[in-house]
Design an enzyme around this catalytic site. Structure first.
Site, mmCIF file in Angstrom:
data_model
loop_
_atom_site.group_PDB
_atom_site.id
_atom_site.type_symbol
_atom_site.label_atom_id
_atom_site.label_comp_id
_atom_site.label_asym_id
_atom_site.label_seq_id
_atom_site.Cartn_x
_atom_site.Cartn_y
_atom_site.Cartn_z
ATOM 1 N N THR A 1 -1.665 -77.436 -43.726
ATOM 2 C CA THR A 1 -0.902 -76.974 -42.550
ATOM 3 C C THR A 1 0.582 -76.933 -42.908
ATOM 4 O OG1 THR A 1 -2.537 -78.123 -41.182
ATOM 5 C CG2 THR A 1 -0.572 -77.337 -40.063
ATOM 6 N N TRP B 1 9.350 -87.523 -41.107
ATOM 7 C CA TRP B 1 8.661 -88.537 -41.910
ATOM 8 C C TRP B 1 9.468 -88.929 -43.141
ATOM 9 C CZ3 TRP B 1 6.546 -83.880 -40.312
ATOM 10 C CH2 TRP B 1 6.626 -82.829 -41.212
ATOM 11 N N GLU C 1 1.335 -87.044 -44.386
ATOM 12 C CA GLU C 1 0.700 -86.421 -45.551
ATOM 13 C C GLU C 1 -0.667 -85.837 -45.204
ATOM 14 O OE1 GLU C 1 1.894 -85.525 -48.369
ATOM 15 O OE2 GLU C 1 3.837 -86.452 -48.012
ATOM 16 N N CYS D 1 16.127 -73.571 -66.683
ATOM 17 C CA CYS D 1 14.740 -73.164 -66.450
ATOM 18 C C CYS D 1 14.269 -72.208 -67.546
ATOM 19 C CB CYS D 1 14.635 -72.474 -65.090
ATOM 20 S SG CYS D 1 13.006 -71.775 -64.776
ATOM 21 N N CYS E 1 12.159 -71.442 -55.112
ATOM 22 C CA CYS E 1 11.210 -71.010 -56.148
ATOM 23 C C CYS E 1 9.886 -70.657 -55.470
ATOM 24 C CB CYS E 1 11.038 -72.135 -57.174
ATOM 25 S SG CYS E 1 10.151 -71.610 -58.641
ATOM 26 N N TYR F 1 -8.639 -78.043 -38.823
ATOM 27 C CA TYR F 1 -9.357 -78.971 -39.711
ATOM 28 C C TYR F 1 -9.423 -80.358 -39.065
ATOM 29 C CZ TYR F 1 -8.681 -75.236 -43.059
ATOM 30 O OH TYR F 1 -8.687 -74.014 -43.676
ATOM 31 N N ASP G 1 1.403 -80.928 -55.670
ATOM 32 C CA ASP G 1 0.911 -79.953 -54.686
ATOM 33 C C ASP G 1 1.304 -78.558 -55.191
ATOM 34 O OD1 ASP G 1 3.603 -79.671 -54.193
ATOM 35 O OD2 ASP G 1 3.500 -80.122 -52.056
ATOM 36 N N TYR H 1 -3.604 -86.061 -54.645
ATOM 37 C CA TYR H 1 -2.228 -85.656 -54.327
ATOM 38 C C TYR H 1 -1.639 -86.551 -53.228
ATOM 39 C CZ TYR H 1 1.610 -83.744 -51.893
ATOM 40 O OH TYR H 1 2.815 -83.669 -51.261
HETATM 41 S S1 SF4 Z 1 15.230 -70.514 -62.041
HETATM 42 FE FE1 SF4 Z 1 13.184 -71.317 -62.482
HETATM 43 S S2 SF4 Z 1 12.910 -73.003 -61.022
HETATM 44 FE FE2 SF4 Z 1 14.607 -71.745 -60.305
HETATM 45 S S3 SF4 Z 1 13.704 -70.252 -58.871
HETATM 46 FE FE3 SF4 Z 1 13.774 -69.279 -60.911
HETATM 47 S S4 SF4 Z 1 11.779 -69.720 -61.801
HETATM 48 FE FE4 SF4 Z 1 12.054 -71.143 -60.082
#
Ligand code: SF4
Length: 309
Positions: free
Chosen positions: A52, A33, A46, A213, A197, A91, A144, A126
Site C-alpha cells: 500500500t 512513524w 511496516e 552513481c 530515482c 489485503y 524493498d 524485508y
Molecule cells: S544518479 Fe543514479 S541514483 Fe541518482 S537518480 Fe540517477 S540512476 Fe538514480
C-alpha cells in the site's frame, strides 16, 4: 571512479553516505512513524506499508494508533473491530496477522533482533529488517523495491534490478552501512527511490548522488533500454472487471452494515453483472477462501464477520 583499494572503497562509501544524509535532512519525508521509536507503532506502519502506498497509509495509521494504541489493545481486539479499522486499506488478512503478532509479543516480549521480528506472524524478511533498523537504530539490509532500485543503479550498474540481484544489493548495503549511526541512510535511500530515482524515469539531473552513481551517465545519455515488465498476476475471474481482491473488499464492507447476508444475495450486491448460473461457483470459492483466511464465518447459507476473537 577511483580504484579499488579497501581504503579507496571506504572513502567512496563514506562520500555516498554523507551525500545521502545531507539530502535527507533537507528533502526527506516527514512521516508519522518516523517520529517514534515505539516498536509497536513502527511494526504497524511496516505491515500497513506492505503493498500500500505511503500517502494512503497515513490516515489509516493515525486512526489505527488511536483505536489500538498498544500491543495489548490489539491482542484483545475482536475480528469485526479489526476488519472495520482496516477496511479500505486492502489485503485485510494483514490485520489478523498483526493481531497474531501482538498476541505473541504480549506472551514473549518485544523482539530485540531481526530474527526475532521475522518469527512473528505476517512479518517477512524485508519488514523484519526494516523494523529492527528503525527500532534499534542499527542498520540492517532491508530491501524493498525502492532500496533495490537505488542500490542497483548507484553501485551495481543495474538500471532495472530484480529480486535476483538481492544478494548483491545486500552486500552493497552492508558496505555502505558500516557504522551504527548509518541506519538513517535507509530512510534516505527509500525516499530517494520514491522521489528522485523513480522506476520509469530517474531524475538524475536533480539527484544528489549523480556524481557518485555508476548508472547516471547511461540514464543521462538515454542509452538505457527498459526491459519489458512482467505483469503482476492477480486472481481475476473470467468475465469480471476487477481482481477478486476488490470483490472481497466489497463483501467485507457490506458485512459492516448488517449482522449477516444471505449468500444468494451477496453476488448481486457486489457485482452489477452478477449472473447466478455463471458466477455462483466463483462466489462460493471466494467465500470459502475468506473463511479460511479467518475474515468471515458462514452459518446456514449466511455469511457474517467472525464473532469470536
Ligand atoms: S544518479 Fe543514479 S541514483 Fe541518482 S537518480 Fe540517477 S540512476 Fe538514480
Amino acid at each position: 571512479m577511483p580504484s579499488s583499494s579497501p581504503r579507496a572503497k571506504k572513502q567512496i562509501e563514506d562520500g555516498r553516505i554523507r551525500t545521502l544524509l545531507l539530502w535527507y535532512r533537507r528533502h526527506g519525508r516527514d512521516l508519522p512513524w518516523r517520529r517514534t521509536r515505539d516498536p509497536y507503532a513502527i511494526c504497524v506502519s511496516e505491515i500497513m506499508l506492505q503493498q500500500t502506498q505511503v500517502a494512503r497509509v497515513i490516515p489509516f495509521y493515525e486512526s489505527w494508533m488511536k483505536r489500538f494504541p498498544s500491543w495489548e489493545s490489539l491482542a484483545n481486539a475482536n475480528t469485526p473491530e479489526l476488519i472495520r479499522a482496516w477496511s479500505g486499506l486492502g489485503y485485510n488478512r494483514r490485520a489478523l496477522y498483526l493481531r497474531e503478532a501482538a498476541k505473541t509479543v504480549c506472551e514473549r516480549g518485544v523482539p530485540h533482533t531481526e530474527e526475532g521480528w521475522r518469527a512473528l506472524k505476517g512479518i517477512g524478511p524485508y519488514a523484519a529488517a526494516a523494523i529492527h533498523t528503525f527500532v534499534a537504530q542499527e542498520p540492517a539490509a532491508a530491501i524493498d523495491t525502492n532500496v533495490r532500485r537505488v542500490i542497483g543503479r548507484l553501485v551495481l550498474r543495474k538500471p532495472f534490478p530484480t529480486q535476483q540481484d538481492d544478494h548483491a544489493v545486500r552486500r552493497a548495503l552492508q558496505a555502505i552501512f558500516h557504522r551504527k549511526q548509518d541506519w538513517k541512510a535507509l530512510h534516505a535511500i527509500m525516499d530517494l527511490g520514491a522521489m528522485v530515482c523513480q522506476a520509469r524515469k530517474p531524475n538524475c539531473l536533480e539527484c544528489p548522488l549523480r556524481e557518485q552513481c555508476v548508472s547516471a551517465k547511461r540514464f543521462l545519455t538515454s542509452s538505457v533500454v527498459r526491459p519489458k515488465t512482467a505483469i503482476v498476476q492477480e486472481r481475476i475471474h473470467e468475465g469480471k472487471r476487477f481482481p477478486d481482491r476488490i470483490y472481497r473488499g466489497r463483501i467485507l464492507r457490506l458485512l459492516q452494515t448488517a449482522s449477516s447476508y444471505s449468500i444468494r444475495r451477496i453476488g448481486n450486491m457486489i457485482d452489477d453483472s452478477y449472473d447466478d448460473t455463471q458466477d455462483r461457483e466463483w462466489i462460493l470459492r471466494m467465500i470459502d477462501r475468506m473463511q479460511r483466511d479467518g475474515l468471515i464465518e458462514m452459518k446456514r447459507e449466511r455469511i457474517q464477520l467472525p464473532i469470536q476473537k
